[in-house]
Design a protein around this motif. Structure first.
Motif, short mmCIF file in Angstrom:
data_model
loop_
_atom_site.label_atom_id
_atom_site.label_comp_id
_atom_site.label_asym_id
_atom_site.label_seq_id
_atom_site.Cartn_x
_atom_site.Cartn_y
_atom_site.Cartn_z
N GLY A 7 111.86 17.53 -3.91
CA GLY A 7 112.19 18.82 -3.88
C GLY A 7 111.99 19.48 -5.22
O GLY A 7 111.96 18.98 -6.16
N SER A 8 111.68 20.89 -5.17
CA SER A 8 111.74 21.70 -6.32
C SER A 8 112.15 23.01 -6.08
O SER A 8 111.78 24.13 -6.92
N GLY A 9 112.96 23.22 -5.07
CA GLY A 9 113.76 24.56 -4.86
C GLY A 9 114.86 24.86 -5.68
O GLY A 9 114.94 24.08 -6.64
N VAL A 28 109.14 13.99 -10.35
CA VAL A 28 109.80 14.82 -9.39
C VAL A 28 108.61 15.05 -8.32
O VAL A 28 107.49 15.34 -8.82
N TYR A 29 109.00 14.80 -7.03
CA TYR A 29 108.24 14.98 -5.98
C TYR A 29 108.31 16.31 -5.15
O TYR A 29 109.32 16.88 -5.26
N SER A 30 107.36 16.96 -5.01
CA SER A 30 107.20 18.22 -3.92
C SER A 30 105.92 18.17 -3.31
O SER A 30 104.92 17.83 -3.79
N ARG A 31 105.84 18.60 -1.98
CA ARG A 31 104.77 18.74 -1.34
C ARG A 31 103.69 19.61 -2.04
O ARG A 31 102.51 19.45 -2.09
N ASP A 34 101.97 22.14 -7.60
CA ASP A 34 102.17 23.20 -8.79
C ASP A 34 103.86 23.39 -9.08
O ASP A 34 104.27 23.16 -10.11
N ASN A 35 104.66 23.40 -7.81
CA ASN A 35 106.02 23.46 -8.11
C ASN A 35 106.32 22.22 -8.52
O ASN A 35 107.49 22.34 -9.48
N ALA A 36 106.10 21.19 -8.17
CA ALA A 36 106.57 19.64 -8.84
C ALA A 36 106.17 19.91 -10.18
O ALA A 36 107.23 19.26 -11.26
#
Lengths: 260, 260
Positions: A7-9, A28-31, A34-36
């Protein structure tokens, strides 16, 4: 401990920053790649948008994605030896049943990306599917806060509902107040001491005892005057809200304190 | 300055204590003699429940009674050379027209008798029917606070309405949250960091920007789950409130931030 963040929220961001001080955040994983990367760069660790690249060696996997996305992440993850925990108020621990060690690590706070929060004052509610898992999540919580609570999934759900009233709806009412003040050309800052005192009061007395204002006094003149201003300004929606809650408060105190 | 206080409620009490540090409170008047004496004793001054015993020599007469009672007090007072000012949010300055020097001295805060307040941080809103009166009320305000605002009666009324939303209704929602937590056997103190942070956030960003929770994300799963809990507990009134405000918040952000 070795930790993977999914998550990256807002929640993922604040937890990652706080946990990275004493633990090793492997990835850090995120779909969204860029956010990750943006979050991973803050603590100089790896980022990925591929579930397959998540290391199998972590002690704890923290799923801090939107409630709606938890199911997909759970389905996509491989079997893991480490603990898998989510951070959601309204998702029962059973959602993680397919992992042999699973639990909940729910920081009970409102997080915005652009405001720092001292997590040491934030309650963390934990749950584990066995004693060892509970203990490890407890150890993790101890490393960021001194307020740790053991609550079950039903209690956590109720807490989440109470937060909608005491935080989300409260902030919505701050917004309504700001809208009214803008129309009257009055700076919002004028409200801040009142907002602070309203919050401070319930540290020392119950909300039931702290209530003030025209509704608790059943002061119909003032209530009518206020409703007229809102109606004349064309704010019938606000007049409805005003009228409904004033009635509820007057009723509440007629029943609870017949002498008032 | 020589001051007479009319009233013995929350506002009268806090103002009397603060003003007595730098001014001479000649008398405290209240319809109820016991209440007048109780307050007067705190600052070792005279008390009366007879309008006729009020000295004619004061510089300022502060009417801090319930809004409903202001008219009677105004009618009963003799002509006075000093300034007559009231402390009400929703009463226009014109209510004091029969006195040649009159104005408003409105401390914008929520007062409870059993909680001390540092008035130096409380905004005081003043109004005067002539320049000299305004200046004297301003001098009086300076002696207790560093936040003085010049607002007219229409603005003051709007401020009072905004306070109903941002304080009275907010506290009512704290009460709803406490009720929910009690049912689930969870201590209310768990909510305090969230309540504080919700208030703190709007010091640095607008409420519109600070909103969090299921409604702004239009997270229907969570909203439905919460509504079901409330309905199953027989709290249909709370379910209605939850549903209404969630809809309003979802609508607000669909309009304001089409990308969210």
């Amino acid at each position: 401990m070795k930790i993977v963040i999914l998550g990256s929220g807002n929640v993922a961001t604040h937890l990652t920053l706080a946990l990275s001080r004493q633990h090793n955040i492997l990835t850090v994983y995120s779909r969204n790649r860029d956010n990750a990367e943006q979050l991973a760069n803050k603590i100089k660790t790896k980022a990925t948008n591929s579930i397959k690249e998540i290391p199998a060696t972590a002690d704890i996997y923290i799923i801090a994605v939107n409630d709606d996305a938890i199911g997909t992440v759970v389905d996509d993850l491989p079997q893991l030896n480490g603990i898998v925990a989510h951070t959601a108020g309204s998702i029962p621990i059973e959602a993680l049943n397919r992992f042999s060690n699973h639990g909940v690590f729910y920081p009970f706070q409102t997080f915005s990306k652009d405001k720092d929060i001292d997590l040491s004052n934030v309650p963390i509610l934990i749950e584990g599917n066995n004693a060892e898992t509970f203990q490890k999540l407890n150890d993790l919580a101890v490393s960021v806060t001194n307020k740790i609570y053991n609550v079950n999934s039903a209690q956590r759900l109720t807490l989440h509902i109470s937060a909608v009233f005491a935080c989300n709806f409260v902030n919505y009412f701050y917004h309504i107040a700001e809208t009214l003040l803008k129309e009257a050309d009055i700076p919002f800052e004028l409200l801040l001491p009142l907002i602070d005192e309203t919050a401070q009061k319930v540290h020392i007395t119950s909300p039931l005892n702290a209530q003030t204002g025209p509704a608790i006094r059943n002061d119909r003149n003032t209530i009518q005057k206020h409703l007229k201003v809102l109606q004349n300004a064309g704010a019938n929606d606000l007049a409805d809200i005003y009228s409904k809650h004033s009635k509820e408060i007057s009723e509440l105190y007629r029943h609870d304190n017949p002498t008032k």
